[in-house]
Design an enzyme around this catalytic site. Structure first.
Site, PDB file in Angstrom:
ATOM      1  N   GLY A   1      -6.285  38.413 -21.478  1.00 19.35           N
ATOM      2  CA  GLY A   1      -6.032  38.128 -22.886  1.00 19.35           C
ATOM      3  C   GLY A   1      -5.956  39.375 -23.743  1.00 19.35           C
TER       4      GLY A   1
ATOM      5  N   HIS B   1      -0.869  42.529 -25.364  1.00 19.52           N
ATOM      6  CA  HIS B   1      -0.089  43.556 -26.051  1.00 19.52           C
ATOM      7  C   HIS B   1       1.298  43.596 -25.409  1.00 19.52           C
ATOM      8  CE1 HIS B   1      -1.081  45.839 -22.506  1.00 19.52           C
ATOM      9  NE2 HIS B   1      -2.370  45.798 -22.789  1.00 19.52           N
TER      10      HIS B   1
ATOM     11  N   HIS C   1       1.577  43.408 -21.619  1.00 17.06           N
ATOM     12  CA  HIS C   1       1.504  42.067 -21.021  1.00 17.06           C
ATOM     13  C   HIS C   1       2.822  41.315 -21.231  1.00 17.06           C
ATOM     14  CE1 HIS C   1      -2.931  42.638 -21.996  1.00 17.06           C
ATOM     15  NE2 HIS C   1      -2.966  42.350 -20.715  1.00 17.06           N
TER      16      HIS C   1
END
Ligand code: PAF
Length: 281
Positions: A31, A34, A37
């Site tokens: 999680g 940014h 990802h």
């Protein structure tokens, strides 16, 4: 986007997609997403007709004195970002769902895991390999995408996938960087403005090493010393390790004959930053 919190529901969803002939591409994350990802998610979209992203801050890969409690979490923002990328399913299990009765079975990738990161974070890759294997059994993907910023993690997962006969294609994705070269990481959020200015010294070190190798330098010690000097010129940066290694075994090598991995971990204020570059002759 379907949000799935239960393992059983994830498996049923995945099995239905498989029966319908869909290829499932998976991006496991912790999680606080940014652009790095999101680049993995976009790569996954090209690899499969169904994309699953997991968000799970895995307690098993943090030592008791590490930043598990402080690790940044922002589910509402992450969910909106993934919806915007047209992700098909977001797997968001609780720790109780992933480790219902604790966990007595672990995966040790015996030779790769204790090196580099493993020297400074003992048990880290045991936690990573174990949770990734569990996630593979929960999500049942055809392919999974991991960032090359965590090069050792990618190697550990490749090895674990091969050793345990997971029928999953592991795909590495190049590191995404800010304009000044700092590799994107959720942990960059720990940096103050001054520390953020110090952080690109890691990238400068990688570039210095690449330039020396391009000029013909083959002595790993000399290349490492030059890279080290770039970081040591920055008073807020403290090197934990900086090594030139064989890209497959991650063992340190004295000479750069073919490709070599330069891997480093540096503390800048409260943040522990890692980065790497493949040095090519
Ligand atoms: O790279 C990460 O974010 C984590 O180590 C991973 C692969 C999601 C396992 O928890």
């Amino acid at each position: 986007m379907r949000i799935i919190e239960k393992v059983k529901e994830m498996q049923v969803w995945s099995d239905a997609a498989r029966r319908a002939g869909r290829r499932i591409a998976f991006v496991p994350t912790m999680g606080t997403l940014h652009d790095g990802h999101l680049a993995l998610v976009r790569a996954a979209k090209k690899l499969g007709e169904r994309v699953v992203v997991s968000i799970f801050v895995n307690p098993a890969q943090f030592a008791p004195d590490e930043d598990f409690a402080a690790y940044p979490r922002d589910f509402a923002r992450d969910r909106a970002l993934l919806e915007n990328e047209n992700v098909d399913a977001l797997f968001y299990p609780s720790a109780a769902e992933v480790y219902p009765d604790g966990c007595q079975t672990h995966i040790d990738v015996e030779r790769l895991a204790p090196l580099l990161e493993g020297e400074f974070r003992p048990g880290h890759f045991r936690g990573v390999a174990t949770v990734v294997a569990k996630l593979f059994n929960m999500v049942r993907p055809h392919t999974a995408v991991f960032g090359e910023k965590d090069y050792q993690q990618l190697q550990v997962i490749r090895r674990m996938t091969k050793d345990l006969n997971f029928d999953i294609e592991i795909v590495g994705h190049p590191t995404v960087r800010d304009a000044d070269g700092l590799a994107l990481s959720s942990r960059n959020a720990y940096l103050s403005a001054r520390e953020r200015q110090a952080a690109p010294s890691l990238f400068r070190a990688l570039k210095r090493a690449e330039a020396l190798v391009a000029q013909g330098e083959r002595c790993a010690g000399r290349v490492a010393a030059a890279a080290r000097a770039e970081i040591e010129g920055e008073p807020l940066a403290e090197i934990e390790y900086l090594r030139i290694c064989d890209p497959e075994t991650l063992a340190e090598i004295p000479r750069i004959e073919h490709a070599a991995l330069l891997a480093l971990a540096v503390r800048v204020g409260p943040a522990r930053l890692i980065d790497n570059a493949m040095l090519k002759t």
